[in-house]
Scaffold this motif. Structure first.
Motif, PDB file in Angstrom:
ATOM      1  N   LEU A 441       0.906  -1.332  -0.124  1.00  0.00           N
ATOM      2  CA  LEU A 441       0.049  -0.081   0.014  1.00  0.00           C
ATOM      3  C   LEU A 441       0.756   1.203   0.048  1.00  0.00           C
ATOM      4  O   LEU A 441       0.611   2.015  -0.689  1.00  0.00           O
ATOM      5  CB  LEU A 441      -0.885   0.128   1.007  1.00  0.00           C
ATOM      6  N   PRO A 442       1.823   1.308   0.738  1.00  0.00           N
ATOM      7  CA  PRO A 442       2.801   2.778   0.862  1.00  0.00           C
ATOM      8  C   PRO A 442       3.250   2.917  -0.684  1.00  0.00           C
ATOM      9  O   PRO A 442       3.382   4.179  -0.957  1.00  0.00           O
ATOM     10  CB  PRO A 442       3.872   2.542   1.814  1.00  0.00           C
ATOM     11  N   ALA A 443       3.747   1.946  -1.247  1.00  0.00           N
ATOM     12  CA  ALA A 443       4.082   2.089  -2.765  1.00  0.00           C
ATOM     13  C   ALA A 443       3.135   2.585  -3.721  1.00  0.00           C
ATOM     14  O   ALA A 443       3.262   3.091  -4.675  1.00  0.00           O
ATOM     15  CB  ALA A 443       4.685   0.894  -3.369  1.00  0.00           C
ATOM     16  N   LEU A 444       1.717   2.475  -3.375  1.00  0.00           N
ATOM     17  CA  LEU A 444       0.713   2.853  -4.100  1.00  0.00           C
ATOM     18  C   LEU A 444       0.116   4.315  -3.634  1.00  0.00           C
ATOM     19  O   LEU A 444      -0.805   4.614  -4.127  1.00  0.00           O
ATOM     20  CB  LEU A 444      -0.237   1.797  -4.213  1.00  0.00           C
ATOM     21  N   ASN A 445       0.919   4.703  -2.580  1.00  0.00           N
ATOM     22  CA  ASN A 445       0.647   6.078  -2.087  1.00  0.00           C
ATOM     23  C   ASN A 445      -0.904   5.805  -1.555  1.00  0.00           C
ATOM     24  O   ASN A 445      -1.674   6.773  -1.334  1.00  0.00           O
ATOM     25  CB  ASN A 445       0.308   7.410  -2.844  1.00  0.00           C
ATOM     26  N   LEU A 446      -1.226   4.731  -0.671  1.00  0.00           N
ATOM     27  CA  LEU A 446      -2.222   4.487  -0.045  1.00  0.00           C
ATOM     28  C   LEU A 446      -2.336   4.310   1.411  1.00  0.00           C
ATOM     29  O   LEU A 446      -1.334   3.302   1.700  1.00  0.00           O
ATOM     30  CB  LEU A 446      -3.036   3.173  -0.619  1.00  0.00           C
ATOM     31  N   ASP A 447      -2.796   5.116   2.170  1.00  0.00           N
ATOM     32  CA  ASP A 447      -2.444   5.102   3.741  1.00  0.00           C
ATOM     33  C   ASP A 447      -3.729   4.020   4.563  1.00  0.00           C
ATOM     34  O   ASP A 447      -4.224   4.470   5.355  1.00  0.00           O
ATOM     35  CB  ASP A 447      -2.549   6.268   4.045  1.00  0.00           C
ATOM     36  N   GLY A 448      -3.850   2.867   3.818  1.00  0.00           N
ATOM     37  CA  GLY A 448      -4.860   2.208   4.455  1.00  0.00           C
ATOM     38  C   GLY A 448      -5.586   1.294   3.866  1.00  0.00           C
ATOM     39  O   GLY A 448      -5.595   1.195   2.586  1.00  0.00           O
ATOM     40  N   TYR A 449      -6.704   0.755   4.314  1.00  0.00           N
ATOM     41  CA  TYR A 449      -7.354  -0.436   3.920  1.00  0.00           C
ATOM     42  C   TYR A 449      -8.626  -0.525   4.653  1.00  0.00           C
ATOM     43  O   TYR A 449      -8.892  -0.628   5.707  1.00  0.00           O
ATOM     44  CB  TYR A 449      -6.751  -1.795   4.168  1.00  0.00           C
ATOM     45  N   ILE A 450      -9.832  -0.206   3.895  1.00  0.00           N
ATOM     46  CA  ILE A 450     -11.194  -0.586   4.557  1.00  0.00           C
ATOM     47  C   ILE A 450     -11.577  -1.871   3.477  1.00  0.00           C
ATOM     48  O   ILE A 450     -11.695  -1.828   2.589  1.00  0.00           O
ATOM     49  CB  ILE A 450     -12.174   0.530   4.449  1.00  0.00           C
ATOM     50  N   SER A 451     -12.204  -2.790   4.413  1.00  0.00           N
ATOM     51  CA  SER A 451     -12.565  -4.042   3.709  1.00  0.00           C
ATOM     52  C   SER A 451     -14.246  -3.851   3.565  1.00  0.00           C
ATOM     53  O   SER A 451     -14.755  -3.889   4.674  1.00  0.00           O
ATOM     54  CB  SER A 451     -12.156  -5.499   4.377  1.00  0.00           C
TER      55      SER A 451
END
Length: 629
Positions: A441-451
């Motif tokens: 996720l950090p490499a995709l510039n995403l700071d987390g995950y909601i399932s």
């Protein structure tokens, strides 16, 4: 009995709850101890700050110091203190394996075991789950209770109220063997408030709504309405598709508006702003459009722009009105279906209010973000003739295009436990994909995950959700270590046998096939599924033997595997027949699957969402339902 003397500032419900949780668990863990323990739970700022973009309300950090005579837990906010309590209990040997307190292991320890010294901050800001499926209020409350125990900080109540998900259960949709329960509007309202209170008690970040604004803008409070036709007042506000302005497939929540119509746009904006003003408890208000695609407005005015340009204009208007009212509600905007294509000219005026939510609903779950190859060019937008991206790389192309325009807070809204997991009969493959996705996720510039997922997703077990929560907190953990931690706590000394049986079932099944990806006739997959029938029989024999030798939680877990073995045998036979091209036989075998899980639904209710299995199998896999939809 252990005597706990707390130093805990009053006035905050979450700190008080953290105190009560620590006291309750330590009383069970130290039943024969007369020692006095001083415990201090406080909110404190970490020094130095553990991340570049730090927000003490959103970001979680704690420091835990414990010895036989004292416990000190500091956290960046009250929720982080509660997370620290559960982390200390984990260090002391507790395991929170599934929703529900009867799925926990709580060891007896001595005062000398009460030792810990660690400082941690979350790898990801956004760590949570969005409600889906068919749920009793007890299912929802148990799940909310489980989230902070595995390191999560957020719960997303989809829609204006979670009416659809509760009614799916209490009406027993798609299970004619259970009589619908007669509940009043007051009954549902009480449940809604219990859910809200459970979120607030734990200090969880409260996400809300998403789909439903198009309904509300034209006068509906409920997203589950099915209506034959709009009124004369509503019709001009709806998207014109193929020359007609109608409810899309009879469902207002699936219907886009004519966003160039000033009355429709004003009503949409007003609905969001008024809701935000009435609900200050909502931290992240999701503003989405209709829940279908290839159904956007084709009128002459709308054709002059793109849906995403219209969307950003609506978001800017909402932002301006929230600012005018002094409201700091964070707005989540959605990259999904037509909105995967970024706007051509419109830009967010105040990006700091917004969080980007990337929703790759059509992605494969047999390949991880970690496996991505070169990112292709984004395909051109074709109004009402789009094709959703299927590969990981195609989905990421859209994300990167948006990120070039707005560098805002962002997370992925992903679906491994929303549909595809039913195709992974061992739950090991889907758990491994989750474990490989999260560190990327950090490499995709995403700071987390909601399932976005069913809450009743624990057949054969809840390993995928456990891995998700633990790794969103600490993305340096490994799948193998977490699998051993989980299986040994759940199945006891012979946990490797459970692992080996479930790994084999995972290797022989296909998440993508059940999720509608790929051809329905597939000879190679059919051969694997025939072998899965034998693997299910082997699991049955192992589960029966081990259940007879164990007691307590492990015995229940082995019994659940025995039920799962019967389910796997039947569903593998149905899927194999379909993959062989024997459609009539496949449908007959699918009727047997439906009968089996319906008959046992009450017995295994927390583990398998029968409504959702049947919905997915009908909409995506290729089977037919035996009751009207």
């Amino acid at each position: 009995m252990v005597q706990l003397h707390f130093s805990c500032p009053g006035g905050d419900g979450t700190l008080g709850y953290a105190r009560d949780q620590l006291a309750a668990y330590l009383t069970r863990m130290l039943p024969d101890t007369d020692a006095a323990i001083r415990a201090e739970l406080t909110v404190a700022a970490p020094m130095p700050l553990p991340r570049g973009r730090w927000d003490a309300f959103l970001d979680d950090w704690y420091r835990i110091q414990a010895d036989p005579g004292s416990i000190r837990i500091q956290g960046s906010n009250p929720r982080a203190v509660l997370l620290g309590v559960y982390r200390l209990l984990h260090v002391l040997g507790c395991r929170f394996l599934m929703p529900g307190t009867d799925h926990e292991t709580v060891p007896v320890i001595s005062p000398e075991d009460l030792c810990a010294d660690l400082t941690e901050s979350a790898s990801c800001r956004h760590r949570g789950v969005c409600i889906e499926g068919a749920d009793s209020v007890e299912n929802v409350l148990d799940f909310i209770d489980w989230l902070p125990k595995i390191g999560c900080n957020s719960f997303f109540v989809q829609h204006l109220e979670p009416e659809a998900f509760l009614k799916n259960w209490y009406d027993h949709k798609y299970n004619p063997l259970l009589a619908p329960q007669a509940l009043s509007g007051e009954d549902y309202a009480r449940m809604y408030r219990e859910i809200d209170q459970a979120i607030a008690l734990r200090g969880l970040l409260h996400h809300r709504v998403g789909h439903g604004w198009t309904c509300k803008a034209i006068g509906f409070e409920h997203v589950c309405a099915h209506l034959p036709a709009p009124t004369d007042e509503q019709r001009p506000l709806l998207a014109e598709v193929n020359g007609r302005r109608e409810f899309w497939q009879g469902v207002p929540s699936n219907t886009n508006l004519c966003y160039s119509n000033a009355t429709a746009a004003d009503a949409f904006v007003r609905s969001v702003v008024e809701y935000a003003a009435r609900h200050p408890e909502v931290d992240f208000l999701h503003v989405w459009l209709a829940d279908e695609y290839n159904n956007i407005c084709e009128c002459d005015t709308c054709r002059k722009t793109t849906l995403s340009d219209q969307y950003v204009d609506l978001l800017n208007r909402i932002d301006a009105q929230l600012t005018g009212r002094g409201l700091r509600t964070r707005i989540v905007f959605l990259l999904y279906q037509e909105l995967l294509w970024p706007p051509t000219t419109a830009r967010l005026n105040h990006p700091e209010r917004f969080t980007l939510m990337f929703a790759p609903i059509s992605r494969t779950f047999e390949k991880s973000y970690a496996d991505r190859g070169p990112i292709p060019a984004m395909p051109p937008f074709r109004r009402n003739h789009i094709t959703l991206p299927a590969t990981v790389e195609e989905n990421i192309a859209f994300l990167e295009a948006w990120q070039k325009q707005c560098g805002v807070d962002a997370f992925v809204y992903d679906y491994p436990l929303g549909r595809a997991h039913y195709g992974d009969l061992g739950y090991c493959a889907i758990a491994r994909i989750i474990a490989r996705d999260i560190p990327e996720l950090p490499a995709l510039n995403l700071d987390g995950y909601i399932s976005c997922q069913e809450l009743r997703a624990a057949l054969p077990n809840a390993l995928p959700g456990y891995v998700m929560g633990r790794m969103l907190w600490d993305n340096t953990l490994t799948y193998d270590a977490l699998q051993e931690e989980y299986f040994s706590a759940l199945y006891g000394s012979h946990w490797q046998e459970a692992r080996d049986c479930l790994e084999q079932l995972s290797a022989l099944s296909s998440p993508d096939y059940f999720n509608g990806i790929g051809p329905r006739v597939d000879a190679r997959l059919a051969r694997r599924l025939h072998k899965a029938v034998d693997a299910a029989h082997a699991l049955h024999e192992t589960a029966v033997r081990r259940a007879a030798e164990t007691r307590g939680l492990a015995q229940n877990a082995w019994h659940l595997l025995d039920y799962h073995a019967g389910y796997c045998r039947l569903i593998s036979e149905a899927l194999a027949a379909q993959a062989d091209g024997r459609q009539a036989e496949a449908q007959q075998q699918w009727l047997t699957v439906m009968q089996y899980i319906r008959e046992h639904e009450l017995q295994y209710q927390p583990y398998l969402d029968v409504y959702r299995v049947l919905e997915v199998a009908t909409k995506y896999t290729g089977f037919a339902l035996d009751v009207p939809r």
